[in-house]
Design an enzyme around this catalytic site. Sequence first.
Site: not given
Ligand code: NCD
Length: 305
Positions: A56-57, A85, A106, A134
Amino acid sequence: MPLSFKHLTSTKQLTREDMDAILKVALEMEKVRDSGGSDLLKDKVLASLFYEPSTRTRMSFESAMHRLGGRVVTAEGIQFSSLYKGETIEDTIAMASQYADIIVMRHPEQGSADKAASAALVPFINAGDGPGQHPTQGILDMVTIYKERGTLDGINITMVGDLKYGRTVHSLSFLLGLYNDITFTLVSPDELKMPEKVTSFYKEKGISFSETNKLEDGLQSDVLYMTRIQQERFADKSQYEKLKDSYVLQASHVKDKDITVMHPLPRVNEISTDVDALPNAAYFRQASNGVIARMALLAMLLGKA
Ligand code: NCD
């Protein structure tokens, strides 16, 4: 509308003015998206660095950039290249700053986003640093609460599940805390309670909150925010097995009630699929708000909104 920060690593950086401004731009971006997009970011390049899985992100950042006419460069399987590396996060980010106008990352390690931001020569956005924060999910959650409930003040919210490792509930707490008369009901097993870094914030701000193990104690709120037990954060897998079925929301819990059901997704089994058809099941609308919230943030951090 200038924001009070250049890099976004934590929702603790936002003022109420920042959040109000992002919300306003996100609602404008919804119209832009729904009328075919724009070329606002046509000369801009986003570098997308994901050291941890993301569907999603990552997709919604890319979609946001494309809908504003921008481009995306991606380092896929990055854990197999520079990290392997031995390159530091700081060096990777300094290098990506030469390729792109804005960076999103991320990473599984809490605190990695601060390291990255310290080395970034262009705006940097944290897309999740392990069990830390997040922030863009927190922002899209605020946009969702506003759209579903018509206000951000006076919200009673119940957060359910893995409040310890679930970074989205940390980020959302700091944002809701900017508004008036917020009440939190925190539902989790004892092992997965909201960390002190968040509860000390509630206390400092005089925000009312209560903690319980029972889902039934949290069904009187305006918003019910369900989360997944974060399997990947457990060192002891038997502990995960013990806790994984702690809460399962059924349609009967929320049917015909004025309670908005949210979830950052992906869900495992904590929301039964019979909830999906209810009008108050907002989690797929929430995912859609991810695009407009990220369009707003990208445009604002790039000085284009
Ligand atoms: C969340 C995350 O990555 O923290 N997912 C997301 O970005 N929509 C929630 C999760 O992974 O449970």
